[in-house]
Scaffold this motif. Structure first.
Motif, PDB file in Angstrom:
ATOM      1  N   GLY A 192       0.819  -1.202   0.000  1.00 29.69           N
ATOM      2  CA  GLY A 192       0.000   0.000   0.000  1.00 29.69           C
ATOM      3  C   GLY A 192       0.849   1.246   0.000  1.00 29.69           C
ATOM      4  N   THR A 193       0.180   2.403  -0.121  1.00 30.86           N
ATOM      5  CA  THR A 193       0.916   3.664  -0.224  1.00 30.86           C
ATOM      6  C   THR A 193       0.483   4.681   0.823  1.00 30.86           C
ATOM      7  OG1 THR A 193      -0.665   4.460  -1.890  1.00 30.86           O
ATOM      8  CG2 THR A 193       1.339   3.370  -2.691  1.00 30.86           C
ATOM      9  N   VAL A 475       9.305  14.745  -5.012  1.00 26.48           N
ATOM     10  CA  VAL A 475       8.347  14.437  -6.076  1.00 26.48           C
ATOM     11  C   VAL A 475       8.050  15.692  -6.887  1.00 26.48           C
ATOM     12  CG1 VAL A 475       5.963  13.777  -6.548  1.00 26.48           C
ATOM     13  CG2 VAL A 475       7.315  12.454  -4.905  1.00 26.48           C
ATOM     14  N   GLN A 476       7.794  16.797  -6.198  1.00 24.79           N
ATOM     15  CA  GLN A 476       7.505  18.049  -6.900  1.00 24.79           C
ATOM     16  C   GLN A 476       8.722  18.533  -7.696  1.00 24.79           C
ATOM     17  OE1 GLN A 476       4.397  19.547  -7.095  1.00 24.79           O
ATOM     18  NE2 GLN A 476       3.903  17.547  -6.191  1.00 24.79           N
ATOM     19  N   MET A 508       6.588   8.553  -2.234  1.00 25.97           N
ATOM     20  CA  MET A 508       7.039   8.517  -3.626  1.00 25.97           C
ATOM     21  C   MET A 508       6.270   7.478  -4.429  1.00 25.97           C
ATOM     22  SD  MET A 508      11.131   9.247  -3.229  1.00 25.97           S
ATOM     23  CE  MET A 508      11.412   8.176  -1.824  1.00 25.97           C
ATOM     24  N   ARG A 509       5.963   6.329  -3.793  1.00 28.97           N
ATOM     25  CA  ARG A 509       5.154   5.323  -4.493  1.00 28.97           C
ATOM     26  C   ARG A 509       3.787   5.899  -4.868  1.00 28.97           C
ATOM     27  NH1 ARG A 509       7.063   1.566  -0.315  1.00 28.97           N
ATOM     28  NH2 ARG A 509       8.491   0.059  -1.234  1.00 28.97           N
ATOM     29  N   ALA A 510       3.174   6.594  -3.918  1.00 26.41           N
ATOM     30  CA  ALA A 510       1.841   7.145  -4.164  1.00 26.41           C
ATOM     31  C   ALA A 510       1.853   8.135  -5.322  1.00 26.41           C
ATOM     32  CB  ALA A 510       1.318   7.814  -2.892  1.00 26.41           C
ATOM     33  N   GLN A 638       1.401   0.250  -7.704  1.00 26.53           N
ATOM     34  CA  GLN A 638       0.669   1.499  -7.847  1.00 26.53           C
ATOM     35  C   GLN A 638      -0.425   1.414  -8.905  1.00 26.53           C
ATOM     36  OE1 GLN A 638       3.938   1.166  -7.976  1.00 26.53           O
ATOM     37  NE2 GLN A 638       4.714   2.224  -6.161  1.00 26.53           N
ATOM     38  N   GLY A 639      -0.425   0.357  -9.718  1.00 28.35           N
ATOM     39  CA  GLY A 639      -1.516   0.193 -10.649  1.00 28.35           C
ATOM     40  C   GLY A 639      -1.163  -0.014 -12.097  1.00 28.35           C
ATOM     41  N   PRO A 640      -0.163   0.667 -12.675  1.00 22.97           N
ATOM     42  CA  PRO A 640       0.090   0.500 -14.114  1.00 22.97           C
ATOM     43  C   PRO A 640       0.354  -0.954 -14.487  1.00 22.97           C
ATOM     44  CG  PRO A 640       1.313   2.376 -13.260  1.00 22.97           C
ATOM     45  CD  PRO A 640       0.719   1.672 -12.084  1.00 22.97           C
ATOM     46  N   ARG A 641      -0.395  -1.456 -15.470  1.00 23.51           N
ATOM     47  CA  ARG A 641      -0.230  -2.835 -15.917  1.00 23.51           C
ATOM     48  C   ARG A 641       0.939  -2.915 -16.881  1.00 23.51           C
ATOM     49  NH1 ARG A 641      -5.465  -5.285 -18.463  1.00 23.51           N
ATOM     50  NH2 ARG A 641      -4.849  -3.878 -20.150  1.00 23.51           N
TER      51      ARG A 641
END
Length: 686
Positions: A192-193, A475-476, A508-510, A638-641
């Motif tokens: 999780g993030t 991140v920014q 950073m993962r989020a 994080q989701g990208p397949r």
């Protein structure tokens, strides 16, 4: 202490065990031995004149032992200048105690002994075999003072006290990791993030308890400080590393200073530590670029003219600096990276006498004139927006890459002590150049903090709130400064002072960035716990185009080998223990990574998190036959397949090996769907 000798070797002159109490009945099955005045008859199993208190261990003979595995059959006899020998059968009267005070220190001891040696050369009680998988220091009272042997190899988890006290910390079940390397304090599952809260704190604490339960100390049988020679060193390499092993460890299970400790035995039963070192830097397949990040252990060069010692944080003398410099230069030259990010180098500008110029001069003397130059990020005296004595820096090979635009330094005040430094590079090796952004970071350390930054006792140490703020700012910086300057693909490396599952990494993962190493990829050891403070974090469009490996030359080595401790004995012909952090090496192939060596497995997928017994390869063998033809999606947490496949379990297993071989190490999510069947699994690629 009174000692009486009644025999010639091998012959009994006393009447046996009349009036003697078995040690097992004194020890009992409780937490402490039963105090009182006793007479015992037992065999001497180990003599330790150098312990404090000095004395020897005795154990009931096999014939007279109580046969109860829940009770110890041994005691430590407190005896300054002991004159008994291993194999002596002795009759002793004295006072037994087990308490926190001297000379017990919570070990069962017999004090004020009146000792009669009855015979010598007696057979010793058999070793009690301890199953490594079942061992728990919480239940070791039953072995107190006894001859023990472990069924499987023991692993060295800490060597910090080796030089000073002659001690190693061992684990019965492999390395002991920082809990937050695998367990997220506020996410379950750990992929999780979330980056706030303590909803999973119980799991962090349970992980640490498991670490403690499987650990004990290998002592050297002495209380002397700085024993000479230093015990347990490999005769060829002169070291013992975290991760070294001991096969069939035998000794006496003692207790002292709040820990169970194996006291060594002489002769064939003496402990033997097996140590091996990496033979060279990690090997990559064909690369377009090789990057590195390296914490250079407070590289301060005095005033740059031979004076200015002691320095505020680094070497205390010119001689020490020469030793440090030689080892750092050797390590970087052997890495031979095209771009090197540095942390913990003196923040004294970019002038001719600066630390960064000194390091570049040393590298170019070894590797050839002009091999490296540094990114000029400020004035001649001090990096802008830096409030620390050290700073982040970048070296690069002008023959391989060229800067695209000026250096990019984080400029907002009051966020970083040591601001991130970025440079966009254009490659020169191919006719069609590629572009890559590189950022070097050094987040706030764990050792201090107050208020919101005080240690929250969640496994993340002090200043975690500060590091979260820095992660969000990074991140920014990447999204609003580095990428707009012309770098669609970014590698952000350095010392994040955060382990793999801690909040700053989750921040950073989020945001869609990817830590490109698995949690078993370590770079730092602290108090016997292996973790990774050093990471390569990448934009997700680089997944499959990089391979990240750590060169384990430092964190596993004993600190006594560091130049500041070894002094004139520093080994200048090896890069080992040139720093306290392992360098991170990053291979980039803009056409996609392939395996570096055909002998390596084409897939290194394991179930995540690993079971307590050790890593388990991922397999589809347990998919039920009724599921029929499967569809499989392979994604980042994080989701990208990244990958979609279809076929039978057997076909998918083979295709996974082929199609994931190029992916970066790390954690992935695998979703399976079939007839009446759906399952999501987490896997780790090593």
């Amino acid at each position: 202490m009174l000692t009486k000798l009644f025999l010639s070797a091998g012959f009994m002159l006393s009447a046996g065990g009349a009036g003697a109490t078995t040690i097992g009945s004194i020890q009992g099955s409780g937490a402490a031995a039963k105090p009182g005045l006793y007479i015992i008859e037992a065999v001497v199993t180990g003599v330790y004149a150098g312990l404090n208190p000095a004395g020897f261990y005795v154990q009931d003979e096999t014939a007279s032992a109580d046969g109860n595995p829940a009770t110890s059959d041994a005691l430590f006899v407190v005896a300054p200048n002991p004159t008994v020998s291993i194999g002596d059968k002795v009759r002793i009267s004295g006072v037994v105690r087990e308490d926190a005070g001297a000379p017990s220190f919570n070990q069962a001891v017999l004090t004020a002994p009146d000792i009669t040696v009855l015979s010598s050369g007696n057979a010793l009680p058999a070793f009690i075999t301890i199953d490594n998988a079942a061992f728990s220091s919480a239940n070791a009272e039953r072995y107190e003072g006894m001859r023990v042997q472990f069924s499987s190899p023991m692993t060295v988890t800490d060597n910090y006290s080796l030089k000073q006290r002659g001690e190693l910390t061992l684990s019965a079940q492999g390395l002991t990791y920082q809990p937050t390397q695998f367990i997220d304090p506020n996410d379950n599952p750990a992929t999780g993030t979330h980056s706030s809260g303590t909803s999973n704190l119980a799991a962090v604490n349970a992980y640490q308890k498991a670490n403690d339960d499987k650990s004990l100390v290998l002592d050297d049988g002495s209380s002397a400080n700085n024993p000479s020679p230093t015990p347990y060193l490999d005769p060829n390499t002169g070291t013992v590393r975290v991760g070294s092993t001991l096969l069939g460890l035998r000794g006496i299970m003692g207790y002292g200073f709040g820990k169970w400790r194996v006291q060594p035995l002489p002769g064939e039963a003496a402990p033997v530590v097996r140590t091996s070192r990496p033979k060279g830097p990690p090997v990559f397949s064909k690369l377009d670029l090789k990057l590195a990040s390296f914490n250079v252990l407070n590289y301060f060069n005095g005033d740059g003219l031979g004076g200015g010692f002691p320095t505020p944080r680094g070497a205390k003398t010119p001689e020490d600096f020469a030793r440090q410099r030689a080892k750092i230069i050797m390590a970087i030259s052997q890495m031979n990276a095209d771009v090197v990010g540095l942390t913990e180098i003196e923040n004294d500008g970019n002038g001719s006498t600066s630390a960064i110029q000194d390091l570049v001069d040393g590298l170019n003397k070894v590797m050839g004139a002009g091999t490296y130059i540094f990114v000029n990020d400020g004035d001649a005296n001090h990096q802008p927006n830096n409030t620390d004595l050290i700073h982040c820096a970048i070296l690069y090979k002008p023959a391989v890459v060229a800067p695209l635009g000026p250096p990019l330094l984080f400029t907002a005040p009051d966020v970083f002590e040591r601001p991130p430094l970025a440079q966009i590079f254009v490659t020169k090796r191919k006719e069609r150049p590629d572009t890559l952004g590189f950022v070097i970071n050094h987040f706030k350390s764990k050792g201090s903090g107050k208020g919101a930054d005080a240690d929250q006792n969640d496994g993340q140490g002090g200043s975690n709130a500060r590091r979260k703020l820095q992660a969000a700012a990074l991140v920014q910086f990447i999204n609003k400064t580095v990428i707009p300057a012309g770098a669609a693909r970014v590698v952000s490396a350095g010392d994040y002072n955060a382990n793999y599952e801690e909040d700053p990494i989750d921040v950073m993962r989020a945001a869609g960035l990817v830590p490109a190493t698995p949690p078993t990829s370590a770079s730092y050891v602290y108090r016997g716990l292996t973790g990774s403070l050093d990471h390569a974090v990448i934009t997700n469009n680089l997944v499959g185009f990089i391979d990240v490996q750590k060169w384990h030359i430092n964190s596993a080595e004993p600190s006594v080998l560091e130049y500041s401790n070894a002094g004139a004995d520093t080994n200048l012909f090896t890069p080992f223990r040139s720093s306290d952090h392992d360098p991170v090496l990053i291979g980039v192939n803009f056409a996609g990574m392939t395996n570096a060596n055909t002998s390596r497995p084409t897939s290194r997928l394991f179930i995540y998190p690993s079971p307590a017994a050790g890593p388990v390869p991922f397999t589809l063998a347990d998919v039920p036959a009724r599921a029929g033809r499967l569809s499989l999606d392979f994604s980042l947490p994080q989701g990208p397949r990244l990958l979609s496949l279809q076929g039978s379990p057997e076909a998918l297993q083979s295709q996974l090996r082929e199609y994931t071989a190029h992916l970066a190490p790390g954690i992935y999510v695998l979703t399976l769907r079939g007839t009446g069947y759906q399952q999501t699994r987490r896997v780790m690629k090593e």
